[in-house]
Design a protein around this motif. Structure first.
Motif, PDB file in Angstrom:
ATOM      1  N   GLY A  45      -6.144  24.070   2.903  1.00  0.00           N
ATOM      2  CA  GLY A  45      -5.874  23.458   1.403  1.00  0.00           C
ATOM      3  C   GLY A  45      -5.789  22.124   1.481  1.00  0.00           C
ATOM      4  O   GLY A  45      -5.379  21.349   2.679  1.00  0.00           O
ATOM      5  N   PRO A  46      -5.570  21.475   0.416  1.00  0.00           N
ATOM      6  CA  PRO A  46      -5.372  19.747   0.298  1.00  0.00           C
ATOM      7  C   PRO A  46      -3.978  19.421   1.255  1.00  0.00           C
ATOM      8  O   PRO A  46      -2.945  20.142   0.662  1.00  0.00           O
ATOM      9  CB  PRO A  46      -5.383  19.568  -1.264  1.00  0.00           C
ATOM     10  N   GLY A  47      -3.906  18.434   1.837  1.00  0.00           N
ATOM     11  CA  GLY A  47      -2.904  17.878   2.578  1.00  0.00           C
ATOM     12  C   GLY A  47      -2.365  18.750   3.686  1.00  0.00           C
ATOM     13  O   GLY A  47      -1.262  18.558   4.150  1.00  0.00           O
ATOM     14  N   SER A  48      -3.188  19.806   3.970  1.00  0.00           N
ATOM     15  CA  SER A  48      -2.758  20.627   5.025  1.00  0.00           C
ATOM     16  C   SER A  48      -3.052  20.333   6.656  1.00  0.00           C
ATOM     17  O   SER A  48      -4.204  19.504   6.456  1.00  0.00           O
ATOM     18  CB  SER A  48      -3.160  22.167   4.854  1.00  0.00           C
ATOM     19  N   THR A  49      -2.493  20.607   7.709  1.00  0.00           N
ATOM     20  CA  THR A  49      -2.930  20.196   8.927  1.00  0.00           C
ATOM     21  C   THR A  49      -3.309  21.371   9.786  1.00  0.00           C
ATOM     22  O   THR A  49      -2.144  22.253   9.902  1.00  0.00           O
ATOM     23  CB  THR A  49      -1.938  19.084   9.607  1.00  0.00           C
ATOM     24  N   ASP A  84       1.716   9.402  16.119  1.00  0.00           N
ATOM     25  CA  ASP A  84       2.545   8.900  15.057  1.00  0.00           C
ATOM     26  C   ASP A  84       1.990   8.127  13.977  1.00  0.00           C
ATOM     27  O   ASP A  84       2.097   8.351  12.876  1.00  0.00           O
ATOM     28  CB  ASP A  84       3.741   8.058  15.713  1.00  0.00           C
ATOM     29  N   LEU A  85       0.933   7.309  14.404  1.00  0.00           N
ATOM     30  CA  LEU A  85       0.244   6.633  13.576  1.00  0.00           C
ATOM     31  C   LEU A  85      -0.541   7.501  12.625  1.00  0.00           C
ATOM     32  O   LEU A  85      -0.532   7.354  11.438  1.00  0.00           O
ATOM     33  CB  LEU A  85      -0.615   5.609  14.013  1.00  0.00           C
ATOM     34  N   LEU A  86      -1.601   8.528  13.016  1.00  0.00           N
ATOM     35  CA  LEU A  86      -2.239   9.408  12.285  1.00  0.00           C
ATOM     36  C   LEU A  86      -1.324  10.224  11.603  1.00  0.00           C
ATOM     37  O   LEU A  86      -1.806  10.413  10.207  1.00  0.00           O
ATOM     38  CB  LEU A  86      -3.119  10.198  13.366  1.00  0.00           C
ATOM     39  N   ALA A  87       0.015  10.716  11.940  1.00  0.00           N
ATOM     40  CA  ALA A  87       0.601  11.418  11.025  1.00  0.00           C
ATOM     41  C   ALA A  87       1.184  10.567   9.709  1.00  0.00           C
ATOM     42  O   ALA A  87       1.175  11.151   8.825  1.00  0.00           O
ATOM     43  CB  ALA A  87       1.832  12.070  11.681  1.00  0.00           C
ATOM     44  N   ARG A  88       1.375   9.367  10.020  1.00  0.00           N
ATOM     45  CA  ARG A  88       1.838   8.531   8.987  1.00  0.00           C
ATOM     46  C   ARG A  88       0.655   8.323   7.873  1.00  0.00           C
ATOM     47  O   ARG A  88       0.980   8.404   6.571  1.00  0.00           O
ATOM     48  CB  ARG A  88       2.625   7.336   9.403  1.00  0.00           C
ATOM     49  N   LEU A  89      -0.228   7.813   8.416  1.00  0.00           N
ATOM     50  CA  LEU A  89      -1.666   7.636   7.360  1.00  0.00           C
ATOM     51  C   LEU A  89      -1.799   8.820   6.650  1.00  0.00           C
ATOM     52  O   LEU A  89      -2.383   8.607   5.647  1.00  0.00           O
ATOM     53  CB  LEU A  89      -2.736   7.172   8.412  1.00  0.00           C
ATOM     54  N   VAL A  90      -1.835  10.097   7.689  1.00  0.00           N
ATOM     55  CA  VAL A  90      -2.285  11.354   6.937  1.00  0.00           C
ATOM     56  C   VAL A  90      -1.198  11.639   5.640  1.00  0.00           C
ATOM     57  O   VAL A  90      -1.556  12.006   4.576  1.00  0.00           O
ATOM     58  CB  VAL A  90      -2.241  12.580   7.701  1.00  0.00           C
ATOM     59  N   ARG A  91       0.201  11.478   6.132  1.00  0.00           N
ATOM     60  CA  ARG A  91       1.144  11.622   4.994  1.00  0.00           C
ATOM     61  C   ARG A  91       0.784  10.834   3.825  1.00  0.00           C
ATOM     62  O   ARG A  91       0.739  11.095   2.580  1.00  0.00           O
ATOM     63  CB  ARG A  91       2.439  11.432   5.565  1.00  0.00           C
ATOM     64  N   GLU A  92       0.462   9.343   4.139  1.00  0.00           N
ATOM     65  CA  GLU A  92       0.245   8.403   2.929  1.00  0.00           C
ATOM     66  C   GLU A  92      -1.038   8.800   2.159  1.00  0.00           C
ATOM     67  O   GLU A  92      -1.049   8.483   0.858  1.00  0.00           O
ATOM     68  CB  GLU A  92       0.294   7.099   3.599  1.00  0.00           C
ATOM     69  N   SER A  93      -2.056   9.452   2.784  1.00  0.00           N
ATOM     70  CA  SER A  93      -3.305   9.297   2.246  1.00  0.00           C
ATOM     71  C   SER A  93      -3.434  10.830   1.391  1.00  0.00           C
ATOM     72  O   SER A  93      -4.327  11.033   0.459  1.00  0.00           O
ATOM     73  CB  SER A  93      -4.655   9.354   3.078  1.00  0.00           C
TER      74      SER A  93
END
Length: 324
Positions: A25-29, A185-194
């Protein structure tokens, strides 16, 4: 947003992926783990048809309702980077060594967003800054960056067109533990923001647990266990998941450090009847060696492909179907 139905990939007569199904789903990891050769990368790259021509792919990959396996090449090119992008394993081999990183970051923006070169350059500068690199280095070439910096550039490139889906194929394999933690950490932050959905592939369960909501464990080309990331790490149901979790020694635990648990043998070269893991499983019995062993419910939002996993009476999900 993404629904994969009975995905199968083979190279000649050798099956690499055997009937993988899941939804995202959208926003899922979703994290995908397993030994080398279990089919992780083949499964992920087949979603956007990035495999060589020798690969035969069947099944359905429904991205926003559209089957990418039957889409025309012109449509597939429009989806890549703009709607779904990939962070490839090994940034040095993925980046073009004779082009500046600024040109490579600008290229997908110019192709898909239809902006002016000046606007694309500004977007590239913003991307560099978002991943912690100075925009002034847009004129530099890949060899002028460290391994961790090149991986950051790959992440920035994957986010260039603000895709809805990001596939990260072992993006931290070649990095040391300090840089690996920074990149994750960078990837997790960017994913949360996008708000993008992510499929993350890695050998390291601890890495996946930091970023992913759910985990899918692959063995012999199939998903053998699926469920919430924390539950799979603390209470694995499939013997293979237990072996993977036990292969990582706990820091500060002398007993774990001196006696790490491993798994004898190698992944199967040829798969016959029964469970593919049976030849290496310490708990295998006669029932494991005859007939197909498919995913079955093993708890709330959990499933495992093991005949020894008791099926909860209050949980019923369609056979072979998992969700993230």
């Amino acid at each position: 947003m993404l629904e994969v139905r009975d995905l199968r990939v083979s190279y000649g007569a050798a099956p690499a992926v055997r009937g993988v199904s899941f939804t995202l789903g959208p926003g899922s990891t979703l994290g995908v783990a397993g030994e080398s050769g279990c089919g992780k990368s083949t499964m992920a790259l087949s979603l956007l048809r990035l495999l060589p021509a020798t690969a035969r792919i069947t099944g359905e990959v429904l991205f926003k309702g559209e089957n990418l396996l039957t889409a025309r090449w012109s449509r597939l090119r429009a989806v890549r980077w703009s709607a779904a992008s990939v962070v490839f394993q090994g940034a040095m081999s993925a980046l073009n060594p004779v082009r500046t990183v600024g040109d490579q970051l600008s290229e997908p923006i110019l192709l898909h967003d239809r902006t002016t070169p000046k606007q694309a350059r500004q977007r590239a500068a913003d991307l560099m800054e978002s991943v912690g690199l100075p925009p002034e280095r847009l004129r530099a070439y890949p060899h002028e960056f460290s391994g961790g910096q090149r991986q950051r550039i790959m992440i920035a490139m994957a986010l260039a067109c603000r895709p809805d889906l990001i596939i990260a194929d072992e993006p931290t394999t070649a990095l040391d533990v300090m840089v690996q933690a920074q990149v994750m950490d960078l990837l997790a932050r960017l994913v949360r923001e996008s708000g993008s959905a992510v499929i993350m592939i890695s050998h390291d369960l601890s890495v996946l647990a930091r970023l992913c909501d759910t985990l899918a464990i692959m063995y012999g080309g199939r998903i053998v266990e699926h469920g919430p990331a924390r539950d799979l790490l603390t209470d694995p149901r499939h013997p293979y998941t237990r072996a993977l979790a036990g292969a990582f020694p706990a820091i500060g635990d002398p007993a774990s450090r001196r006696n790490p648990t491993g798994l004898p043998g190698d992944p199967p070269r040829a798969i016959g009847d029964g469970c593919a893991f049976a030849p290496r499983c310490p708990d295998a019995g006669d029932a494991c060696r005859t007939g197909e062993v498919l995913l079955r419910p093993s708890g709330p939002a959990r499933s495992a492909a093991c005949v020894r996993v008791p099926e909860p009476r209050d949980v019923r999900v369609p056979e072979g179907e998992i969700h993230a």
